[in-house]
Motif scaffolding. Structure first.
Motif, PDB file in Angstrom:
ATOM      1  N   HIS A   1       0.870  -1.184   0.000  1.00  0.00           N
ATOM      2  CA  HIS A   1       0.000   0.000   0.000  1.00  0.00           C
ATOM      3  C   HIS A   1       0.904   1.229   0.000  1.00  0.00           C
ATOM      4  O   HIS A   1       1.675   1.415   0.927  1.00  0.00           O
ATOM      5  CB  HIS A   1      -0.868   0.007   1.268  1.00  0.00           C
ATOM      6  CG  HIS A   1      -1.967   1.034   1.285  1.00  0.00           C
ATOM      7  ND1 HIS A   1      -1.792   2.329   0.850  1.00  0.00           N
ATOM      8  CD2 HIS A   1      -3.257   0.957   1.701  1.00  0.00           C
ATOM      9  CE1 HIS A   1      -2.921   3.007   1.007  1.00  0.00           C
ATOM     10  NE2 HIS A   1      -3.825   2.187   1.512  1.00  0.00           N
TER      11      HIS A   1
ATOM     12  N   SER B   1       5.393   8.346   5.894  1.00  0.00           N
ATOM     13  CA  SER B   1       4.192   9.143   5.673  1.00  0.00           C
ATOM     14  C   SER B   1       3.198   8.399   4.793  1.00  0.00           C
ATOM     15  O   SER B   1       3.561   7.468   4.057  1.00  0.00           O
ATOM     16  CB  SER B   1       4.553  10.484   5.017  1.00  0.00           C
ATOM     17  OG  SER B   1       5.424  11.231   5.844  1.00  0.00           O
ATOM     18  N   THR B   2       1.949   8.821   4.850  1.00  0.00           N
ATOM     19  CA  THR B   2       0.927   8.165   4.040  1.00  0.00           C
ATOM     20  C   THR B   2       1.012   8.621   2.592  1.00  0.00           C
ATOM     21  O   THR B   2       1.519   9.697   2.281  1.00  0.00           O
ATOM     22  CB  THR B   2      -0.474   8.486   4.587  1.00  0.00           C
ATOM     23  OG1 THR B   2      -0.683   9.902   4.516  1.00  0.00           O
ATOM     24  CG2 THR B   2      -0.608   8.014   6.023  1.00  0.00           C
TER      25      THR B   2
ATOM     26  N   HIS C   1       0.772  -0.410  12.323  1.00  0.00           N
ATOM     27  CA  HIS C   1      -0.633  -0.732  12.094  1.00  0.00           C
ATOM     28  C   HIS C   1      -1.053  -1.876  13.018  1.00  0.00           C
ATOM     29  O   HIS C   1      -0.475  -2.963  12.969  1.00  0.00           O
ATOM     30  CB  HIS C   1      -0.863  -1.141  10.634  1.00  0.00           C
ATOM     31  CG  HIS C   1      -0.378  -0.123   9.641  1.00  0.00           C
ATOM     32  ND1 HIS C   1      -0.948   1.117   9.508  1.00  0.00           N
ATOM     33  CD2 HIS C   1       0.635  -0.171   8.726  1.00  0.00           C
ATOM     34  CE1 HIS C   1      -0.320   1.795   8.562  1.00  0.00           C
ATOM     35  NE2 HIS C   1       0.641   1.034   8.077  1.00  0.00           N
TER      36      HIS C   1
ATOM     37  N   ARG D   1      -6.552  -0.136   4.757  1.00  0.00           N
ATOM     38  CA  ARG D   1      -6.300   1.130   5.456  1.00  0.00           C
ATOM     39  C   ARG D   1      -4.895   1.212   6.036  1.00  0.00           C
ATOM     40  O   ARG D   1      -4.570   2.158   6.749  1.00  0.00           O
ATOM     41  CB  ARG D   1      -7.349   1.303   6.561  1.00  0.00           C
ATOM     42  CG  ARG D   1      -8.764   1.486   6.040  1.00  0.00           C
ATOM     43  CD  ARG D   1      -9.787   1.456   7.154  1.00  0.00           C
ATOM     44  NE  ARG D   1      -9.487   2.446   8.198  1.00  0.00           N
ATOM     45  CZ  ARG D   1     -10.093   2.476   9.389  1.00  0.00           C
ATOM     46  NH1 ARG D   1     -11.018   1.555   9.680  1.00  0.00           N
ATOM     47  NH2 ARG D   1      -9.778   3.392  10.269  1.00  0.00           N
ATOM     48  N   ARG D   2      -4.067   0.243   5.735  1.00  0.00           N
ATOM     49  CA  ARG D   2      -2.684   0.262   6.226  1.00  0.00           C
ATOM     50  C   ARG D   2      -1.819   1.035   5.239  1.00  0.00           C
ATOM     51  O   ARG D   2      -1.351   0.494   4.235  1.00  0.00           O
ATOM     52  CB  ARG D   2      -2.160  -1.161   6.426  1.00  0.00           C
ATOM     53  CG  ARG D   2      -2.959  -1.951   7.447  1.00  0.00           C
ATOM     54  CD  ARG D   2      -2.376  -3.327   7.685  1.00  0.00           C
ATOM     55  NE  ARG D   2      -3.248  -4.124   8.544  1.00  0.00           N
ATOM     56  CZ  ARG D   2      -2.941  -5.327   9.013  1.00  0.00           C
ATOM     57  NH1 ARG D   2      -1.767  -5.874   8.705  1.00  0.00           N
ATOM     58  NH2 ARG D   2      -3.794  -5.981   9.787  1.00  0.00           N
ATOM     59  N   ASP D   3      -1.629   2.296   5.506  1.00  0.00           N
ATOM     60  CA  ASP D   3      -0.933   3.202   4.583  1.00  0.00           C
ATOM     61  C   ASP D   3       0.169   3.931   5.345  1.00  0.00           C
ATOM     62  O   ASP D   3      -0.130   4.713   6.244  1.00  0.00           O
ATOM     63  CB  ASP D   3      -1.946   4.204   4.015  1.00  0.00           C
ATOM     64  CG  ASP D   3      -1.335   5.205   3.050  1.00  0.00           C
ATOM     65  OD1 ASP D   3      -0.173   4.995   2.637  1.00  0.00           O
ATOM     66  OD2 ASP D   3      -2.026   6.185   2.719  1.00  0.00           O
ATOM     67  N   PRO D   4       1.454   3.669   4.999  1.00  0.00           N
ATOM     68  CA  PRO D   4       1.958   2.739   3.991  1.00  0.00           C
ATOM     69  C   PRO D   4       2.148   1.337   4.575  1.00  0.00           C
ATOM     70  O   PRO D   4       2.163   1.159   5.796  1.00  0.00           O
ATOM     71  CB  PRO D   4       3.301   3.355   3.602  1.00  0.00           C
ATOM     72  CG  PRO D   4       3.770   3.979   4.892  1.00  0.00           C
ATOM     73  CD  PRO D   4       2.530   4.500   5.572  1.00  0.00           C
TER      74      PRO D   4
END
Length: 247
Positions: free
Chosen positions: A155, A171-172, A219, A227-230
């Motif tokens: 992701h 960071s996302t 996470h 929804r695990r970003d990154p």
């Protein structure tokens, strides 16, 4: 001496075939170029004493492996990849039963299938993880390393794993794969960034794995993969799938 009846299979024949047989890994990749090139490079670094056959099951590369097909014969959406992988697994298991294969070498299965896919904008990522978990339970495995079906997930995309060979990143991305690709130190154009070269990843594995494990650990287990970003666990595929421990 009487000839053996046609179609009969002796124990000696089966034993001879078994001595030539190798555990096989079938890989289904979402990407048409980047992931297959990565597999080709990394599997060359496996210890030559390890007997293992690796096949990219949906490989459709053209132009010497530098471009994907104009019209793909395979659907590469993650849910479809999973269906294709399960079909292949069942086909190979039927063959094992029909031909009465012996037990595989310790620590191996005769057949393992892997799906490599990304979050991107795909729907159904969490359904895939649920189905994979159900397959593991049905197989009765206590350790996922013993499972016949495995997945490696990133992701927003596989480019995160490549980036971690060069720098840490926490960071996302917000499902923006282009943002990950543009951070690659060798990025020039989007098409060129798809090409994997040995010098881009060599001597970077240990740091990439450490960085991936750190971002994954942020996470909680109950957080859906979508929804695990990154996030990336490609290192599991490297070690459990390709049987490479460093490069």
């Amino acid at each position: 001496m009487a000839a053996r009846a046609r179609g009969k299979d002796s124990a000696t024949d089966r034993k001879q075939r078994a001595s030539l047989r190798q555990p096989t890994v079938w890989v289904y990749t979402e990407g048409t170029v980047t992931e297959p090139q990565y597999v080709d490079i990394v599997r060359q670094w496996r210890d030559p004493s390890v007997r293992l056959s690796v096949h990219i099951a949906n490989d459709e590369r053209t132009h010497g492996g530098t471009k994907g097909p104009k019209n793909s014969r395979h659907s590469r959406k993650p849910l479809d990849l999973l269906d294709q992988a399960l079909d292949k697994l069942r086909e190979e298991k039927r063959k094992e039963r029909k031909e009465r294969w012996p037990k595989p070498p310790t620590g191996y299965r005769w057949t393992t299938v892997w799906c490599l896919f990304d979050r991107d904008d795909h729907k159904g990522v969490d359904d895939i993880m649920r189905r994979v978990d159900e397959e593991w339970k049905a197989e009765g495995v206590d350790d996922i390393r013993d499972a016949s079906l495995r997945v490696a997930y990133s992701h927003p995309c596989f480019e995160l794993w490549r980036l971690l060979h060069h720098q840490d990143y926490t960071s996302t991305f917000g499902r923006n794969c282009d943002a990950a690709a543009q951070r690659l130190p060798f990025f020039t154009t989007k098409d060129q960034a798809k090409i994997v070269r040995t010098e881009q990843i060599k001597d970077g594995y240990k740091l990439a794995k450490q960085r991936a494990q750190r971002i994954n650990a942020k996470h909680a287990a109950h957080v859906p993969h979508s929804r695990r970003d990154p996030y990336t666990d490609v290192w599991r595929f490297v070690e459990d799938g390709l049987r490479v421990t460093d490069y």
